[in-house]
Design an enzyme around this catalytic site. Structure first.
Site, PDB file in Angstrom:
ATOM      1  N   GLN A   1      -5.040  -1.985   9.663  1.00  0.00           N
ATOM      2  CA  GLN A   1      -4.811  -3.266   8.991  1.00  0.00           C
ATOM      3  C   GLN A   1      -5.363  -4.415   9.836  1.00  0.00           C
ATOM      4  O   GLN A   1      -5.071  -4.522  11.023  1.00  0.00           O
ATOM      5  CB  GLN A   1      -3.310  -3.450   8.720  1.00  0.00           C
TER       6      GLN A   1
ATOM      7  N   LYS B   1       0.847  -1.206   0.000  1.00  0.00           N
ATOM      8  CA  LYS B   1       0.000   0.000   0.000  1.00  0.00           C
ATOM      9  C   LYS B   1       0.879   1.251   0.000  1.00  0.00           C
ATOM     10  O   LYS B   1       0.603   2.211  -0.724  1.00  0.00           O
ATOM     11  CB  LYS B   1      -0.937  -0.018   1.220  1.00  0.00           C
TER      12      LYS B   1
ATOM     13  N   ASP C   1     -11.575   2.130   3.964  1.00  0.00           N
ATOM     14  CA  ASP C   1     -11.920   0.710   3.793  1.00  0.00           C
ATOM     15  C   ASP C   1     -13.432   0.527   3.615  1.00  0.00           C
ATOM     16  O   ASP C   1     -13.877  -0.554   3.231  1.00  0.00           O
ATOM     17  CB  ASP C   1     -11.506  -0.081   5.046  1.00  0.00           C
TER      18      ASP C   1
HETATM   19  N1  GUN Z   1      -6.792  -7.264   5.835  1.00  0.00           N
HETATM   20  C1  GUN Z   1      -7.053  -7.997   4.732  1.00  0.00           C
HETATM   21  N2  GUN Z   1      -7.732  -7.252   3.817  1.00  0.00           N
HETATM   22  C2  GUN Z   1      -7.888  -6.029   4.357  1.00  0.00           C
HETATM   23  C3  GUN Z   1      -8.492  -4.827   3.871  1.00  0.00           C
HETATM   24  O1  GUN Z   1      -9.038  -4.743   2.766  1.00  0.00           O
HETATM   25  N3  GUN Z   1      -8.439  -3.770   4.731  1.00  0.00           N
HETATM   26  C4  GUN Z   1      -7.855  -3.838   5.962  1.00  0.00           C
HETATM   27  N4  GUN Z   1      -7.878  -2.753   6.728  1.00  0.00           N
HETATM   28  N5  GUN Z   1      -7.286  -4.942   6.430  1.00  0.00           N
HETATM   29  C5  GUN Z   1      -7.302  -6.025   5.618  1.00  0.00           C
END
Ligand code: GUN
Length: 317
Positions: free
Chosen positions: A120, A76, A143
């Site tokens: 996360q 990211k 998200d």
């Molecule tokens: N862990 C796995 N996929 C995601 C996601 O799309 N967002 C977040 N915040 N954590 C994750």
């Protein structure tokens, strides 16, 4: 559809078809489509910076040292840098309590420099994910996990679209695959993928047009009986259950579009939820793992961060 909402811009369909030939199925090239969308995002970010004199800012909160989460967060950060989005990484120890993480979320909510906040997942067991995600300012919730945003999605007037389902719809659109009137089966009812995916495709309209909604959706899960008899009817099969090679060729309707959301770490390396080698002999279109849905998730996070920055600028104007 509420016309006042900021809409996700879309590229014209004609210049976005990107299919490569696998054995019998055509490969849906999520990685290539991601690059294409990231280029578009970069241009929009440059315009945002020219208009407002500052970059959109994404703050990621990483608790503990889960190896997969470290990789996701690093991806990211790199994608943000490529798009001209500033990223911050806030690391907290694995022993952090709900209150410790909440304090960080509150600090980021109050920081006017921060446009998007991402915590996360998964969080360590002692932390209450629901309480923490509910504390994120809905205007910074890139998200789209906050109940406010989930509610808007369920009513067909999203503020943010959740990254993985949005990436899947973008990929289908850019490959010329419409969902209207189609039978779609989603396997897995997670809050991150399965549930919002089912909601979005079953809506009357979509920000990408009615042809990218209006599906007849069946949401399957661990208690579904006669799963194969349902998946075999699906024109579009979306596997998001987190079990390696779970979808076998007998579960796929010949010629169907198969979207594999799984990223399972096995002794054989990264494996999807679909048995790719045999699945591609039956499917008409299929996503690979890696290089399918994964890159799209990161890409749509960039779009959401830019969207958050635009929303926040508008709210102070
Ligand atoms: N862990 C796995 N996929 C995601 C996601 O799309 N967002 C977040 N915040 N954590 C994750």
């Amino acid at each position: 559809m509420d016309q006042r909402r900021i809409r996700y811009p879309t590229a014209p369909l004609t210049n976005t078809k990107k299919l490569e030939h696998a054995m019998s199925a055509k490969l849906l090239d999520g990685k290539g489509i991601s690059k294409e969308i990231q280029k578009e995002t970069k241009v929009k970010v440059e315009q945002f910076i020219a208009d407002h004199g500052e970059s959109p800012v994404l703050a990621a909160v990483l608790v503990g040292d889960d190896p997969a989460s470290q990789v996701y967060v690093r991806n990211k950060e790199r994608a943000c840098a490529r798009a001209g989005i500033e990223s911050q990484l806030h690391r907290l120890p694995a022993t952090s309590t709900t209150e410790d993480i909440l304090a960080k979320v509150v600090e980021l909510n109050e920081d006017s420099q921060v446009n998007g906040i991402l915590v996360q997942l998964p969080l360590p067991d002692q932390a209450d994910s629901r309480v923490i995600l509910d504390a994120i300012d809905p205007q910074k919730d890139v998200d789209a996990f906050h109940p406010h945003n989930v509610g808007l999605i369920s009513q067909g007037r999203p503020q943010f679209l959740p990254c993985t389902p949005h990436g899947i719809v973008q990929m289908l659109k850019r490959c010329g695959i419409e969902t209207t009137g189609k039978s779609v089966c989603v396997i897995g009812r997670s809050d991150i993928v399965g549930k919002p995916m089912a909601m979005m495709l079953g809506q009357k309209d979509s920000d990408l047009g009615p042809e990218m909604a209006n599906a007849t959706v069946t949401l399957c899960h661990s208690r579904t009986q006669n799963l194969a008899s349902i998946t075999q009817q699906a024109d579009i099969l979306i596997a998001a259950i987190g079990r390696p090679n779970f979808v076998t060729p007998d579960m796929i309707k010949p010629g169907a579009v198969v979207v594999d959301v799984g990223i399972n770490r096995t002794e054989q390396g990264l494996v999807g939820d679909v048995d790719f080698d045999s699945g591609k002999e039956v499917a008409g279109f299929i996503t690979p793992v890696p290089g399918g849905v994964g890159p799209l998730t990161v890409t749509m996070l960039l779009e959401n961060t830019l969207m958050a920055a635009i929303i926040q600028i508008k709210s102070i104007a």
